[in-house]
Motif scaffolding. Structure first.
Motif, mmCIF file in Angstrom:
data_model
loop_
_atom_site.group_PDB
_atom_site.id
_atom_site.type_symbol
_atom_site.label_atom_id
_atom_site.label_comp_id
_atom_site.label_asym_id
_atom_site.label_seq_id
_atom_site.Cartn_x
_atom_site.Cartn_y
_atom_site.Cartn_z
ATOM 1 N N GLY A 42 19.237 16.401 -60.093
ATOM 2 C CA GLY A 42 17.945 15.602 -59.684
ATOM 3 C C GLY A 42 17.426 16.123 -58.320
ATOM 4 N N VAL A 43 17.559 17.318 -58.131
ATOM 5 C CA VAL A 43 16.776 17.922 -56.937
ATOM 6 C C VAL A 43 15.423 17.952 -56.942
ATOM 7 N N GLY A 44 14.512 17.392 -56.051
ATOM 8 C CA GLY A 44 13.099 17.376 -56.171
ATOM 9 C C GLY A 44 12.549 18.614 -55.742
ATOM 10 N N MET A 45 11.125 18.293 -55.120
ATOM 11 C CA MET A 45 10.480 19.628 -54.532
ATOM 12 C C MET A 45 10.952 19.905 -53.123
ATOM 13 N N ASN A 46 11.577 19.101 -52.622
ATOM 14 C CA ASN A 46 12.098 19.130 -51.152
ATOM 15 C C ASN A 46 13.273 19.162 -50.537
ATOM 16 N N GLU A 47 14.212 18.937 -51.607
ATOM 17 C CA GLU A 47 15.487 18.693 -51.238
ATOM 18 C C GLU A 47 16.110 20.099 -50.859
ATOM 19 N N PRO A 48 17.106 20.219 -49.718
ATOM 20 C CA PRO A 48 17.590 21.464 -49.365
ATOM 21 C C PRO A 48 18.523 22.250 -50.559
ATOM 22 N N LEU A 49 18.436 23.673 -50.509
ATOM 23 C CA LEU A 49 19.087 24.281 -51.513
ATOM 24 C C LEU A 49 20.351 25.130 -50.761
ATOM 25 N N VAL A 50 20.573 24.406 -49.646
ATOM 26 C CA VAL A 50 21.799 25.139 -48.922
ATOM 27 C C VAL A 50 22.705 23.854 -48.315
ATOM 28 N N ASP A 51 23.976 24.379 -48.323
ATOM 29 C CA ASP A 51 24.751 23.318 -47.773
ATOM 30 C C ASP A 51 25.015 23.051 -46.279
ATOM 31 N N ALA A 52 25.746 22.326 -45.627
ATOM 32 C CA ALA A 52 25.584 21.920 -44.163
ATOM 33 C C ALA A 52 25.955 23.098 -43.544
ATOM 34 N N GLU A 53 26.684 23.960 -44.141
ATOM 35 C CA GLU A 53 27.019 25.343 -43.373
ATOM 36 C C GLU A 53 26.115 26.511 -43.738
ATOM 37 N N GLY A 54 25.018 26.303 -44.552
ATOM 38 C CA GLY A 54 23.930 27.218 -44.474
ATOM 39 C C GLY A 54 23.933 28.240 -45.695
ATOM 40 N N TYR A 55 25.120 27.696 -46.659
ATOM 41 C CA TYR A 55 25.161 28.672 -47.780
ATOM 42 C C TYR A 55 24.549 28.229 -48.893
#
Length: 210
Positions: A42-55
């Motif tokens: 359910g990711v939209g157009m703006n949801e981050p594609l990296v985790d909290a650690e930047g991966y």
């Protein structure tokens, strides 16, 4: 002509229908791309594609999400441009239709005026017709304006006695009667004769002021 007045870029109905079909196709493609995002957690157009650690997130297909987002942006831009084209084309079609309608009305008005100018001046009007009378059978109607009654016409008519004389001399013989009805000239065949009512015609005729 209306086609030329609309300009070289004017689109016809078929071209507008093609634009609308293209719009529907774009909307279907945009919907399909949003379905891809929905299928990726359910990711939209703006949801981050990296985790909290930047991966890159491991729970979604980052490449597929990025491709879908990119396609949505491109398709939406195409859709916006296409909608402007559709709107412009519809305005042109409406303007051309309006111009054609105005031209048709002007031509009809000019034709009516020419017809009225070419109609002879009536000298009498029918103000009563008895049902079943010779006048009624001939098709004569109330408010018919007479321009010819046998040998009597606009030029030689003086009084209703002229018509009475023609009727008396034409008993049992068809008379050619021409009237104006609804702005149009109409030819009728009237045979004066005895019937169950009064006189030989069964109608009342009034002279017109000239």
């Amino acid at each position: 002509m209306a086609e030329e007045a609309a300009g070289p870029d004017a689109l016809g109905v078929c071209e507008v229908q093609q634009l609308v079909r293209r719009k529907d196709e774009l909307e279907a493609q945009i919907k399909a791309c949003y379905a891809v995002l929905e299928g990726q957690k359910g990711v939209g157009m703006n949801e981050p594609l990296v985790d909290a650690e930047g991966y890159p997130r491991a729970d979604v297909d980052v490449y597929q999400v990025r491709a879908a987002r990119h396609n949505i942006i491109c398709l939406q831009n195409d859709h916006k441009a296409l909608m402007l084209q559709v709107e412009k084309a519809l305005h042109q079609l409406h303007a051309r239709e309006k111009e054609k309608q105005a031209k048709d009305e002007a031509e009809a008005q000019a034709e009516a005026m020419n017809q009225n100018q070419s109609l002879p001046q009536p000298f009498a009007r029918v103000n009563a017709v008895t049902p079943g009378s010779p006048a009624s059978i001939s098709g004569l109607q109330v408010d018919d304006e007479i321009i010819e009654f046998g040998s009597v016409d606009t030029h030689n008519f003086q009084t209703l006695q002229n018509i009475a004389t023609v009727v008396q001399h034409s008993e049992g013989k068809p008379l050619s009667v021409t009237v104006i009805r609804g702005g149009k000239k109409l030819h009728l065949g009237l045979t004066p004769k005895h019937w169950s009512g009064k006189g030989l015609l069964g109608c009342n005729i009034l002279p017109l002021q000239r």
